[in-house]
Design a protein around this motif. Structure first.
Motif, PDB file in Angstrom:
ATOM      1  N   ASP A 134       0.787  -1.331  -0.271  1.00 47.43           N
ATOM      2  CA  ASP A 134       0.087   0.061  -0.764  1.00 47.43           C
ATOM      3  C   ASP A 134       0.756   1.275   0.126  1.00 47.43           C
ATOM      4  OD1 ASP A 134      -2.247   1.700  -0.328  1.00 47.43           O
ATOM      5  OD2 ASP A 134      -2.896   1.147   1.999  1.00 47.43           O
ATOM      6  N   LYS A 135       2.027   1.425  -0.070  1.00 46.79           N
ATOM      7  CA  LYS A 135       3.190   2.211  -0.310  1.00 46.79           C
ATOM      8  C   LYS A 135       3.710   2.510  -1.269  1.00 46.79           C
ATOM      9  CE  LYS A 135       2.686   3.407   4.489  1.00 46.79           C
ATOM     10  NZ  LYS A 135       1.477   2.784   4.579  1.00 46.79           N
ATOM     11  N   ASP A 161       3.219  -4.504   7.572  1.00 46.79           N
ATOM     12  CA  ASP A 161       3.092  -5.650   6.485  1.00 46.79           C
ATOM     13  C   ASP A 161       1.556  -4.820   6.076  1.00 46.79           C
ATOM     14  OD1 ASP A 161       4.347  -7.488   6.692  1.00 46.79           O
ATOM     15  OD2 ASP A 161       3.200  -9.078   7.585  1.00 46.79           O
ATOM     16  N   GLY A 162       0.895  -4.875   4.685  1.00 48.04           N
ATOM     17  CA  GLY A 162       0.247  -4.344   4.467  1.00 48.04           C
ATOM     18  C   GLY A 162      -0.100  -4.556   3.231  1.00 48.04           C
ATOM     19  N   PRO A 163      -1.313  -4.035   2.905  1.00 46.15           N
ATOM     20  CA  PRO A 163      -1.731  -5.269   1.237  1.00 46.15           C
ATOM     21  C   PRO A 163      -1.501  -4.820   0.149  1.00 46.15           C
ATOM     22  CG  PRO A 163      -3.462  -3.214   2.091  1.00 46.15           C
ATOM     23  CD  PRO A 163      -2.060  -2.964   2.925  1.00 46.15           C
ATOM     24  N   ILE A 164      -2.146  -5.349  -1.043  1.00 49.54           N
ATOM     25  CA  ILE A 164      -1.510  -4.642  -2.273  1.00 49.54           C
ATOM     26  C   ILE A 164      -2.833  -4.280  -2.473  1.00 49.54           C
ATOM     27  CG2 ILE A 164      -1.419  -5.841  -4.608  1.00 49.54           C
ATOM     28  CD1 ILE A 164       0.424  -6.891  -3.098  1.00 49.54           C
ATOM     29  N   ARG A 165      -2.391  -2.999  -3.578  1.00 50.86           N
ATOM     30  CA  ARG A 165      -3.900  -1.822  -3.731  1.00 50.86           C
ATOM     31  C   ARG A 165      -3.497  -1.793  -5.122  1.00 50.86           C
ATOM     32  NH1 ARG A 165      -6.335   3.760  -1.884  1.00 50.86           N
ATOM     33  NH2 ARG A 165      -5.769   3.141  -0.036  1.00 50.86           N
ATOM     34  N   LEU A 166      -4.800  -1.989  -5.532  1.00 50.65           N
ATOM     35  CA  LEU A 166      -4.531  -2.186  -7.290  1.00 50.65           C
ATOM     36  C   LEU A 166      -5.986  -0.615  -7.656  1.00 50.65           C
ATOM     37  CD1 LEU A 166      -6.037  -4.728  -8.547  1.00 50.65           C
ATOM     38  CD2 LEU A 166      -3.389  -4.301  -8.705  1.00 50.65           C
ATOM     39  N   GLN A 167      -4.341   0.055  -8.197  1.00 51.66           N
ATOM     40  CA  GLN A 167      -4.944   1.751  -8.572  1.00 51.66           C
ATOM     41  C   GLN A 167      -6.378   2.248  -9.629  1.00 51.66           C
ATOM     42  OE1 GLN A 167      -2.710   4.822 -10.465  1.00 51.66           O
ATOM     43  NE2 GLN A 167      -3.089   5.968  -9.407  1.00 51.66           N
ATOM     44  N   SER A 168      -7.186   2.671  -9.228  1.00 50.48           N
ATOM     45  CA  SER A 168      -8.299   3.302  -9.911  1.00 50.48           C
ATOM     46  C   SER A 168      -8.080   4.540 -10.232  1.00 50.48           C
ATOM     47  CB  SER A 168      -9.989   3.178  -8.989  1.00 50.48           C
ATOM     48  OG  SER A 168     -11.149   4.171 -10.246  1.00 50.48           O
ATOM     49  N   HIS A 169      -7.332   5.014 -11.921  1.00 50.52           N
ATOM     50  CA  HIS A 169      -7.168   6.583 -11.836  1.00 50.52           C
ATOM     51  C   HIS A 169      -7.844   7.013 -11.945  1.00 50.52           C
ATOM     52  CE1 HIS A 169      -4.252   8.831 -14.253  1.00 50.52           C
ATOM     53  NE2 HIS A 169      -3.620   9.076 -13.356  1.00 50.52           N
ATOM     54  N   GLY A 170      -7.972   8.578 -12.550  1.00 49.57           N
ATOM     55  CA  GLY A 170      -8.781   9.397 -12.241  1.00 49.57           C
ATOM     56  C   GLY A 170      -8.614   9.892 -13.961  1.00 49.57           C
TER      57      GLY A 170
END
Ligand code: MG
Length: 268
Positions: free
Chosen positions: A147-148, A243-252
């Motif tokens: 998430d970084k 630890d952190g999640p995987i983030r998938l981006q919703s780009h604008g």
């Protein structure tokens, strides 16, 4: 005895003493040379062969379909987004259809429910055939590690943009080693090997995060040392985290949304 005789005697004594010192020194150095120490043990082939621990047995997936290995955490198998949540709260709302899911730009990013440290991540993504737009406004998404740190996803097929913002960059930190894009309508395969950072007590990196990115079998980043968080404006920041999640981006951007399929992860 005269004074002269005295001096002569002293000189003779000194000469004798000097001779004795030299003799002793020679004797000592001879003794030192004679001292012996044990030789290193003779090496045999078996002395550098370690039998334990044995690596665990992992059954490979079908490499033609990139199916998950036996020890992978399956994050999307074509059926549902149960492993994901919306960054805005609640269930992930991106649309699942035909064994894939498509970004829903109205509902924002999605994240895995589970958090991870170091891992091997596999995911596949496809820019729609009817894609429009240019530069960063064409098929923009991304995979955030812990998430970084964003590994950029963009339609870079005959679409120029700033080099450190291309597909395969750690966004704005490094220019990828190649442009390995398949054309819109075809599936791209990402394999990402990520080593999580270790922090000092003062919040700086003791060991910085590192990432290797392979797209369609071509190395884009080779164990790149990540400088800090992904920032759109300004320099990366070093922010202590676990630890952190995987983030998938919703780009604008206004271009047609991309799709994902076949996502799995192996913890390391
Ligand atoms: Mg992006």
């Amino acid at each position: 005895m005269s004074e002269r005789t005295d001096i002569k005697l002293i000189t003779t004594d000194m000469r004798k003493t000097l001779t004795a010192i030299i003799a002793l020194t020679v004797a000592f150095s001879a003794a030192a040379q004679e001292k012996t120490y044990p030789e290193p043990e003779k090496m045999s082939p078996g002395m550098t062969e370690f039998w334990t621990p044995q690596p665990k047995v992992v059954t490979p997936g079908d490499i033609l379909t990139n199916s998950a290995p036996s020890d992978a955490i399956v994050l999307f198998d074509g059926r549902n987004l149960d492993a994901w949540v919306s960054a805005n709260g609640g269930a992930a709302k991106w649309k699942v259809h035909d064994g894939v899911f498509t970004v829903d730009k109205k509902t924002g990013d999605i994240l895995t429910k589970e958090s991870f440290g170091s891992f091997q991540l596999h995911l596949e993504w496809c820019v729609p055939e009817n894609i429009t737009g240019s530069s960063q406004a064409r098929g923009n998404s991304g995979v955030y590690l812990q998430d970084k740190y964003e590994i950029q996803i963009l339609d870079c097929y005959h679409n120029e943009t700033y080099a450190n913002g291309q597909t395969g960059s750690v966004y704005k930190q490094v220019i990828p080693l190649a442009n390995a894009m398949r054309k819109p309508g075809e599936w791209n395969v990402y394999d990402i090997i990520y080593s999580a950072p270790v922090f000092n007590e003062d919040g700086t990196y003791k060991v910085a995060p590192q990432v290797t990115v392979i797209q369609n079998g071509i190395v884009l980043l080779n164990n790149f040392t990540i400088r800090g968080t992904t920032e759109y404006i300004g320099h990366p920041r070093v922010v202590p985290h676990g630890d952190g999640p995987i983030r998938l981006q919703s780009h604008g951007d206004k271009s047609e949304p991309i799709s994902f399929r076949n996502i799995w992860l192996r913890k390391m």
